[in-house]
Design a protein around this motif. Sequence first.
Motif, short mmCIF file in Angstrom:
data_model
loop_
_atom_site.label_atom_id
_atom_site.label_comp_id
_atom_site.label_asym_id
_atom_site.label_seq_id
_atom_site.Cartn_x
_atom_site.Cartn_y
_atom_site.Cartn_z
N THR A 26 16.44 27.26 -20.01
CA THR A 26 17.51 26.83 -20.91
C THR A 26 18.77 26.44 -20.16
OG1 THR A 26 18.27 29.10 -21.20
CG2 THR A 26 16.67 28.25 -22.80
N GLY A 27 18.80 26.67 -18.87
CA GLY A 27 19.99 26.35 -18.08
C GLY A 27 20.10 24.87 -17.75
N ASN A 28 21.14 24.55 -17.02
CA ASN A 28 21.34 23.15 -16.61
C ASN A 28 20.42 22.81 -15.44
OD1 ASN A 28 22.57 23.97 -14.17
ND2 ASN A 28 24.55 24.12 -15.16
N GLU A 29 20.44 21.54 -15.07
CA GLU A 29 19.54 21.06 -14.01
C GLU A 29 19.76 21.79 -12.68
OE1 GLU A 29 17.02 18.91 -14.38
OE2 GLU A 29 17.48 18.69 -16.50
N ASP A 30 21.02 22.08 -12.34
CA ASP A 30 21.30 22.75 -11.06
C ASP A 30 20.74 24.17 -11.04
OD1 ASP A 30 22.58 20.58 -9.91
OD2 ASP A 30 24.56 21.20 -10.64
N SER A 31 20.96 24.93 -12.12
CA SER A 31 20.44 26.30 -12.14
C SER A 31 18.92 26.30 -12.16
CB SER A 31 21.01 27.09 -13.32
OG SER A 31 20.51 26.61 -14.54
N THR A 32 18.35 25.37 -12.89
CA THR A 32 16.90 25.26 -12.93
C THR A 32 16.36 24.96 -11.54
OG1 THR A 32 16.91 24.53 -15.22
CG2 THR A 32 14.94 24.01 -13.93
N ARG A 33 16.99 24.01 -10.86
CA ARG A 33 16.55 23.63 -9.51
C ARG A 33 16.60 24.84 -8.57
NH1 ARG A 33 17.80 18.77 -9.45
NH2 ARG A 33 20.03 19.08 -9.70
N SER A 61 16.23 22.45 -20.59
CA SER A 61 16.82 21.92 -21.82
C SER A 61 18.34 21.83 -21.76
CB SER A 61 16.42 22.80 -23.00
OG SER A 61 17.09 24.04 -22.93
N SER A 62 18.97 22.38 -20.74
CA SER A 62 20.43 22.39 -20.62
C SER A 62 21.09 22.90 -21.91
CB SER A 62 20.96 21.00 -20.27
OG SER A 62 20.44 20.59 -19.02
N ALA A 63 20.52 23.97 -22.46
CA ALA A 63 21.02 24.65 -23.66
C ALA A 63 20.96 23.79 -24.92
CB ALA A 63 22.44 25.18 -23.45
N ASP A 64 20.21 22.71 -24.89
CA ASP A 64 20.03 21.86 -26.07
C ASP A 64 18.82 22.37 -26.85
OD1 ASP A 64 19.15 19.84 -27.85
OD2 ASP A 64 19.99 18.26 -26.58
N VAL A 65 19.07 22.98 -28.02
CA VAL A 65 18.01 23.61 -28.79
C VAL A 65 16.92 22.62 -29.19
CG1 VAL A 65 17.50 24.91 -30.91
CG2 VAL A 65 19.58 25.38 -29.62
N GLN A 66 17.31 21.41 -29.55
CA GLN A 66 16.31 20.40 -29.94
C GLN A 66 15.41 20.06 -28.76
OE1 GLN A 66 17.91 17.02 -31.94
NE2 GLN A 66 15.94 16.01 -32.15
N ARG A 67 16.00 19.86 -27.58
CA ARG A 67 15.19 19.56 -26.38
C ARG A 67 14.33 20.76 -26.02
NH1 ARG A 67 18.93 17.41 -21.76
NH2 ARG A 67 16.97 17.47 -20.64
N LEU A 68 14.86 21.96 -26.21
CA LEU A 68 14.10 23.17 -25.91
C LEU A 68 12.80 23.20 -26.71
CD1 LEU A 68 14.10 25.94 -24.43
CD2 LEU A 68 15.17 26.87 -26.48
N ALA A 69 12.90 22.94 -28.01
CA ALA A 69 11.71 22.94 -28.86
C ALA A 69 10.74 21.82 -28.45
CB ALA A 69 12.12 22.77 -30.32
N GLU A 70 11.29 20.66 -28.14
CA GLU A 70 10.46 19.52 -27.72
C GLU A 70 9.72 19.85 -26.42
OE1 GLU A 70 11.48 15.23 -25.76
OE2 GLU A 70 12.65 15.83 -27.51
N TYR A 71 10.44 20.41 -25.45
CA TYR A 71 9.82 20.76 -24.18
C TYR A 71 8.79 21.89 -24.35
CZ TYR A 71 13.20 17.89 -21.65
OH TYR A 71 13.95 16.86 -21.16
#
Length: 82
Positions: A26-33, A61-71
């Motif tokens: 759920t974090g941003n790209e940098d934390s995920t990386r 998902s960078s804390a975007d709930v809609q993207r989180l569900a999609e992913y």
Amino acid sequence: MPAAMFERSTPAFAQTKPPLIAVLNTGNEDSTRRNVEAFREGMFALGYREGSGYRLEVRSSSADVQRLAEYARELTRLKPDL
């Protein structure tokens, strides 16, 4: 023992795909990386190599709930082992 007994072409030694590990962050790209790189380093230290020892699919998902569900749906469709 004859070497033919250990041929890798027999069904008992059939090649299979390495296990698929799905990561949904759920974090941003940098934390995920950073997290994924630490995971890869840990797996490497344990003797696992990405591609031959395991496969990795990562989504952030960078804390975007809609993207989180999609992913989540996308990763589920891949039928990960973990």
